[in-house]
Design a protein around this motif. Sequence first.
Motif, PDB file in Angstrom:
ATOM      1  N   ILE A 100       0.848  -1.194   0.000  1.00 53.95           N
ATOM      2  CA  ILE A 100       0.000   0.000   0.000  1.00 53.95           C
ATOM      3  C   ILE A 100       0.882   1.241   0.000  1.00 53.95           C
ATOM      4  O   ILE A 100       1.812   1.349   0.800  1.00 53.95           O
ATOM      5  N   ILE A 101       0.597   2.173  -0.903  1.00 53.77           N
ATOM      6  CA  ILE A 101       1.331   3.435  -0.980  1.00 53.77           C
ATOM      7  C   ILE A 101       0.341   4.574  -0.769  1.00 53.77           C
ATOM      8  O   ILE A 101      -0.582   4.762  -1.567  1.00 53.77           O
ATOM      9  N   ASP A 102       0.522   5.330   0.306  1.00 51.48           N
ATOM     10  CA  ASP A 102      -0.335   6.485   0.569  1.00 51.48           C
ATOM     11  C   ASP A 102       0.352   7.753   0.063  1.00 51.48           C
ATOM     12  O   ASP A 102       1.569   7.779  -0.131  1.00 51.48           O
ATOM     13  N   GLU A 103      -0.443   8.810  -0.136  1.00 58.77           N
ATOM     14  CA  GLU A 103       0.055  10.103  -0.638  1.00 58.77           C
ATOM     15  C   GLU A 103       0.861   9.908  -1.927  1.00 58.77           C
ATOM     16  O   GLU A 103       1.949  10.455  -2.109  1.00 58.77           O
ATOM     17  N   VAL A 104       0.296   9.142  -2.848  1.00 53.64           N
ATOM     18  CA  VAL A 104       1.015   8.805  -4.080  1.00 53.64           C
ATOM     19  C   VAL A 104       1.263  10.029  -4.954  1.00 53.64           C
ATOM     20  O   VAL A 104       2.154  10.018  -5.807  1.00 53.64           O
ATOM     21  N   SER A 105       0.515  11.114  -4.736  1.00 52.84           N
ATOM     22  CA  SER A 105       0.738  12.319  -5.542  1.00 52.84           C
ATOM     23  C   SER A 105       2.140  12.881  -5.330  1.00 52.84           C
ATOM     24  O   SER A 105       2.682  13.561  -6.200  1.00 52.84           O
ATOM     25  N   MET A 106       2.740  12.598  -4.169  1.00 53.43           N
ATOM     26  CA  MET A 106       4.089  13.087  -3.885  1.00 53.43           C
ATOM     27  C   MET A 106       5.169  12.097  -4.310  1.00 53.43           C
ATOM     28  O   MET A 106       6.358  12.331  -4.101  1.00 53.43           O
ATOM     29  N   CYS A 107       4.751  10.982  -4.903  1.00 51.81           N
ATOM     30  CA  CYS A 107       5.690   9.956  -5.363  1.00 51.81           C
ATOM     31  C   CYS A 107       6.104  10.277  -6.800  1.00 51.81           C
ATOM     32  O   CYS A 107       5.269  10.324  -7.695  1.00 51.81           O
ATOM     33  N   ARG A 108       7.384  10.505  -7.014  1.00 55.24           N
ATOM     34  CA  ARG A 108       7.874  10.888  -8.336  1.00 55.24           C
ATOM     35  C   ARG A 108       7.897   9.686  -9.284  1.00 55.24           C
ATOM     36  O   ARG A 108       7.943   8.536  -8.867  1.00 55.24           O
ATOM     37  N   MET A 109       7.884   9.957 -10.576  1.00 54.20           N
ATOM     38  CA  MET A 109       7.791   8.916 -11.598  1.00 54.20           C
ATOM     39  C   MET A 109       8.916   7.888 -11.504  1.00 54.20           C
ATOM     40  O   MET A 109       8.686   6.688 -11.680  1.00 54.20           O
ATOM     41  N   ASP A 110      10.144   8.332 -11.214  1.00 54.34           N
ATOM     42  CA  ASP A 110      11.255   7.384 -11.137  1.00 54.34           C
ATOM     43  C   ASP A 110      11.105   6.460  -9.940  1.00 54.34           C
ATOM     44  O   ASP A 110      11.450   5.271 -10.005  1.00 54.34           O
ATOM     45  N   MET A 111      10.555   6.988  -8.848  1.00 47.17           N
ATOM     46  CA  MET A 111      10.313   6.153  -7.670  1.00 47.17           C
ATOM     47  C   MET A 111       9.231   5.116  -7.973  1.00 47.17           C
ATOM     48  O   MET A 111       9.369   3.939  -7.624  1.00 47.17           O
ATOM     49  N   MET A 112       8.157   5.541  -8.650  1.00 44.31           N
ATOM     50  CA  MET A 112       7.096   4.607  -9.005  1.00 44.31           C
ATOM     51  C   MET A 112       7.608   3.539  -9.975  1.00 44.31           C
ATOM     52  O   MET A 112       7.271   2.355  -9.854  1.00 44.31           O
ATOM     53  N   ASP A 113       8.437   3.941 -10.929  1.00 49.25           N
ATOM     54  CA  ASP A 113       9.002   2.970 -11.874  1.00 49.25           C
ATOM     55  C   ASP A 113       9.888   1.958 -11.154  1.00 49.25           C
ATOM     56  O   ASP A 113       9.871   0.757 -11.462  1.00 49.25           O
ATOM     57  N   SER A 114      10.675   2.429 -10.189  1.00 48.25           N
ATOM     58  CA  SER A 114      11.536   1.533  -9.419  1.00 48.25           C
ATOM     59  C   SER A 114      10.702   0.560  -8.589  1.00 48.25           C
ATOM     60  O   SER A 114      11.008  -0.638  -8.511  1.00 48.25           O
TER      61      SER A 114
END
Length: 511
Positions: A100-114
Amino acid sequence: MEFTSDQSKAFDLALGGENLFITGGAGTGKTFLLQKVIQTLARLGKQVVICAPTGTAAIKVGGVTINRVFSLLAGPCINEKSMSLTVHCPATIKKADVVIIDEVSMCRMDMMDSIQKSIEKAEKQTKRHIQVIVVGDFFQLPPVINEDRGERTLLEKYYKRPIGRGYAFTGDGWNKFGFTSVVLTQIVRQKDREFAEQLNKSRFGDTSSLDYFNSKVQHHPLADAVYLCGHNTTVNNMNSTMLDALAGESFTFNATIKGNVTPSDMMVPEEIVLKIGARIMLVINDAGGDYYNGSTGTVTAVVDETVFVRLDSNGKEIPVSSYTWNINRYVVDGETIMQETVGTYSQLPIKLAYAITIHKSQGATFDRLNLNPKSWDSGQLYVALSRVKDISGLYLDGPLLRSYLKVDPMVKAFYDALTGGTANAVEIAEDIAERSQGEIQAETAAVVEEVKKVMGRPRKYRGSSHTIRVPDEILEDVKTAIRVWSSDPDRMIVLTVPKEKLDEILRIIGK
């Protein structure tokens, strides 16, 4: 508190094992829903890993930072020497049933890709599905890209294209997760229907909402209410000035830090200076229900290490002592995932509350609020306006101007697609041909044929079943009318086309 219909739908999907994106405006009950999902998954015996982009966000949801979960260093998840994505596959992810990932709006694209690559790797090794649930609102505060440290340069070098604000949904990982999206629409924080409707308008950048706020708010500053400001400098100056103006002795409280604690983990300052009469805000919820994160009050006494505060909400005088936040990481103990404490941060759970930044107010709720409305970033004004429960509890230190209401067009286009505000690609192609009356330019004819060939029937893309593919050669002719989402290996551009843009698209690419 009962579920709304949207919350019930999301809850059922979460328990059904689907990869899920839960979104909605401020006050729609995302946190409440997430807590219920986490509690139920735990009762069902699921191994759940909970994380968030920042330490404070992780603590609020009872989880761990994304960096700690996925063994990522601060900054871009890019190996600068090899220009490759940093990917680890921790044992905790291999054991997890749900991430589960909360506050995903603050998660940058490279972090999400990783994250996506890490989970994909774990799934291949364990030969089982790992459910991913992400929660957040991209209309609120965006990811941080540190320009001074060259983060944008590095990210754009890796992605080989401009990255804008670097939203999680603009990377490859978001698509590969194949999220089912549920948009929560019923606002539960604000009970005033008109106020809730105008907030929703401001969320989407509708400037007609500004007239409502300018005319309905209080006309004089609200006594003892927090000032919400866009800049740290303004906040620090106001807090220092107001504290210095109080007569009497100063009391200094220093945090006790043990183990592995980063600045992101610190919910309150390392040093807190107070005086009798100082205005403060509590940053934790009281188990007894007397106060919550965002409750304000006045310091009435200091006895040794205990501060006494009279709450604005009910007039009660309560003792406030040092509170310890455990900074955790996930570990595997046999067949079980558990949290292990790697550090502790002990300090009074309060902040000076003459003023706070809009950024630090995210997640808090106020009964009354004074707002300095000048905002400089996407989503900032909307976050500020939505912190207060009722329009009668809001004062504006100056009128809301159109220039203050900033909404990233990339985010708006993304939500247009989520909510079905798009036109079928084949219908667009046929409409182009029909309006052209046989006089289609060669490049436009190529678009029509490509759409009919590739999109014989609508297929899902980024949560929408309505997409159109346009060759690179004419991208320059249409880029002002439609939003580029990503590049395919065959150098085709995939675009989502809002209905309201159809006529403009037809005009630009040749009727």
